[in-house]
Every structure is written in C-alpha cells, then in structure tokens.
Scaffold this motif. Sequence first.
Motif, PDB file in Angstrom:
ATOM      1  N   SER A  52      -7.470   1.195   0.965  1.00 12.01           N
ATOM      2  CA  SER A  52      -6.175   1.861   0.945  1.00 12.01           C
ATOM      3  C   SER A  52      -5.067   0.874   1.302  1.00 12.01           C
ATOM      4  CB  SER A  52      -6.166   3.030   1.930  1.00 12.01           C
ATOM      5  OG  SER A  52      -4.918   3.685   1.918  1.00 12.01           O
ATOM      6  N   ILE A  53      -4.010   0.872   0.529  1.00  7.59           N
ATOM      7  CA  ILE A  53      -2.903  -0.067   0.738  1.00  7.59           C
ATOM      8  C   ILE A  53      -1.858   0.508   1.683  1.00  7.59           C
ATOM      9  CG2 ILE A  53      -1.027  -1.334  -0.374  1.00  7.59           C
ATOM     10  CD1 ILE A  53      -2.694  -1.207  -2.978  1.00  7.59           C
ATOM     11  N   PHE A  54      -1.440   1.736   1.428  1.00  8.94           N
ATOM     12  CA  PHE A  54      -0.322   2.347   2.153  1.00  8.94           C
ATOM     13  C   PHE A  54      -0.765   3.402   3.163  1.00  8.94           C
ATOM     14  CE2 PHE A  54       1.032   1.196  -2.145  1.00  8.94           C
ATOM     15  CZ  PHE A  54       2.199   0.477  -1.922  1.00  8.94           C
ATOM     16  N   GLY A  55      -2.073   3.643   3.266  1.00  9.77           N
ATOM     17  CA  GLY A  55      -2.525   4.795   4.020  1.00  9.77           C
ATOM     18  C   GLY A  55      -2.409   6.055   3.171  1.00  9.77           C
ATOM     19  N   ARG A  56      -2.724   7.171   3.774  1.00  4.25           N
ATOM     20  CA  ARG A  56      -2.840   8.418   3.024  1.00  4.25           C
ATOM     21  C   ARG A  56      -1.768   9.426   3.427  1.00  4.25           C
ATOM     22  NH1 ARG A  56      -6.476  11.724   0.294  1.00  4.25           N
ATOM     23  NH2 ARG A  56      -6.596  13.899   0.969  1.00  4.25           N
ATOM     24  N   ILE A  57      -1.093   9.962   2.416  1.00  4.51           N
ATOM     25  CA  ILE A  57      -0.251  11.139   2.609  1.00  4.51           C
ATOM     26  C   ILE A  57      -1.155  12.363   2.465  1.00  4.51           C
ATOM     27  CG2 ILE A  57       1.680  12.494   1.707  1.00  4.51           C
ATOM     28  CD1 ILE A  57       2.788   9.886   0.501  1.00  4.51           C
ATOM     29  N   GLU A  58      -1.080  13.267   3.417  1.00  2.00           N
ATOM     30  CA  GLU A  58      -1.849  14.514   3.315  1.00  2.00           C
ATOM     31  C   GLU A  58      -1.006  15.641   3.906  1.00  2.00           C
ATOM     32  OE1 GLU A  58      -5.850  16.267   5.267  1.00  2.00           O
ATOM     33  OE2 GLU A  58      -6.149  14.512   3.978  1.00  2.00           O
ATOM     34  N   ASN A  59      -0.523  16.490   3.048  1.00  2.00           N
ATOM     35  CA  ASN A  59       0.379  17.571   3.461  1.00  2.00           C
ATOM     36  C   ASN A  59      -0.213  18.928   3.108  1.00  2.00           C
ATOM     37  OD1 ASN A  59       2.864  15.464   2.068  1.00  2.00           O
ATOM     38  ND2 ASN A  59       2.529  15.699   4.248  1.00  2.00           N
ATOM     39  N   LYS A  60      -0.247  19.813   4.085  1.00  2.00           N
ATOM     40  CA  LYS A  60      -0.693  21.182   3.901  1.00  2.00           C
ATOM     41  C   LYS A  60       0.510  22.107   3.871  1.00  2.00           C
ATOM     42  CE  LYS A  60      -3.804  24.625   5.990  1.00  2.00           C
ATOM     43  NZ  LYS A  60      -4.733  24.876   7.127  1.00  2.00           N
TER      44      LYS A  60
END
Length: 337
Positions: A323-331
């Motif tokens: 992973s380059i930027f990390g993870r966006i995770e939105n609920k």
Amino acid sequence: MKLASLKDGRDGQLVIVSRDLTTATDAADIALTLQAALDEWDVVSPQLAARYELLNAGSIEATFPFDQTDCDSPLPRAYTWMDGSAYLNHVELVRKARNAEVPESFYSDPLMYQGGSDTFIGPRDAILAIDESHGIDMEAEITVITDDVPMGVTPKDAESHIKLVMLVNDVSLRGLIPNELRKGFGFVNGKASSAFSPVAVTPDELGEAWCDNTIDLPLLVDYNGKPFGKANAKTDMTFNMAELVAHAAKTRDLCAGSIIGSGTVSNKFEGGEGKKIEHGGVGYSCIAEIRMIEKIQTGEFITPFMRFGDTVGIEMNDAKGQSIFGRIENKVERYED
C-alpha cells in the motif's frame, strides 16, 4: 517521502511515516502541521526528507507504530479544494444515459468545481448522512497538493508546483445534485465532506508509476468487502494533474496547500461501457457510473446508492503489492443531531 497528520486539534500533528507504513516519527521541531510545512516548503521539505531517510534506515530511536486509524486527512482543512473531471469516459456515460451529447469543448477545456474544504473527514471516519434518499455515493480519485502557484501558469510549469499526491473519497449526494445543477450555479449541498488517504507522498516516492503527471497504477475500490473497482489512474485520462493545476490557476494565484482532484477514475472497456470486475472488467470508482451503464443497457437504474451501514474502501498498491497511501475506509452512518 510520506507524511501524515495525526488527529490533534483542527489541523492535526504532522508526522513522517516510513515507506512501508509501519512506523512514524514526530516532525514538530521542523513543522507542527502539514500546512505549516507547505507554507515554507523549499526550506522545510529537505529537512523532512532527511529525517524520512533516517527513519527508513532504522537510524531514529524516537519512533512509534503508525496506526492509520489515528490519522486525520493529511490536510484536515485546506484553503482550496478544486475537483476536476479528467476522465471523460465518466462524463460520456452520464450524458449517454440521458441521451445527451458531450460538448466538444469538454475535450479541451477541463470541467472543474470548487468544493467545501473546511471540514474534511479522516480516512477511517464515518460518512455522516441525514437521509439515504440523498443518494450517498463514493468517488475514488487521485489528488495533488500544490505550493504557491502563480496565475496563468502553463501545464509544463505547473509540474514543479505539485508537491504531494493523495487519494480521496469525494463523497457525493447524487439525489441532491440534479436540482443544484439546474440552478446553473454549481454544487453546495450535493457534496458532503471528503476523506483523503492517511498518507500524502511526494511524486518521487511513486517512482516510475508517476508518469506524465499522473499515476500509472490501478485505484482499488471495495464495497462492503467485495472488489468494486480497479481502474488504472493513467488509462483514459484526458487531462493530467499538471493540466488541472494550470486550469485551476488560469485567472488567480493558488496558495500553498491547495488541493486539486482528478475526478472519478474511469476506464473504458474494449472501447465501450465498463464492466464489473466479476464480468472481466475493471469495475467502477463510484456507484453512479454503474447506474448509468444499467440505464443505457436496460433502461432502468438497478444498483442502489449507499445505505446506512455500507462501507467503502479505497487504496492503491505499488508493483510489489505494498500500500502506498494507506487505506481509506468509510462507513455510512446516520447523522444524529
């Protein structure tokens, strides 16, 4: 180098993050916030870069585990957030679904709107919505952060003003947008607060993947735990990020910390409409696009927009799968007053 803002007040606490996103170190003695660093980028960035190299070499004792859930958006608020529409395939599908032609000017003069930039949400924060009927949708995009950009800059000169690259979930409320556009005055209520990737990276960190002022890698989107999109950010891009920066600065200076977005990443499929991943395509970066294709092919919208409890994930991996930027995770959650 890779930079992040830990949740701390309105503007976060700037930290330097290791290349593998596992550790971080404080940057307060160099710059308290990312905006402060951008304001003096020519002076500050060499200091940040030197510490970044020491961090990756294991030569810094004052490190701590990097937890993406502790992050705000790299710029928790920004002076400017302008979003383009660089992938004309997306525009073509929207127009085709309502039997309208794409104006020829769209292929030479970028679409762009100025969005709200005062209340970005964190990469792991909830999308708060009042009503599902507002048509809650994700939009996975790439973005850049600039330093001070002079009015009238050329696309070639704009390249040097791109200092950091991020991903974004540009949340849209599709049920509200049509009435706003009919007024002829742009988005306001149809755009909720956006969420940016945990980490912002300098273009050189992307290596050969940073190509022609964009990223030659798939943008990965999952929806409720299932693969939803893997469109390549370079493929079918009509305007690159330097061209979008130049467009944004056509009649005014841009200040350091301005964020420019690409618009929804969208690829054609064998010269025609896109296809779902499970059907051999690259999928989609927003729900609206699959709905447009359904309308074109069947005459009906089938896929619903996001509902309370639905979760979207957005990420980009390098050639080695890191992973380059990390993870966006939105609920999506109901807004409670």
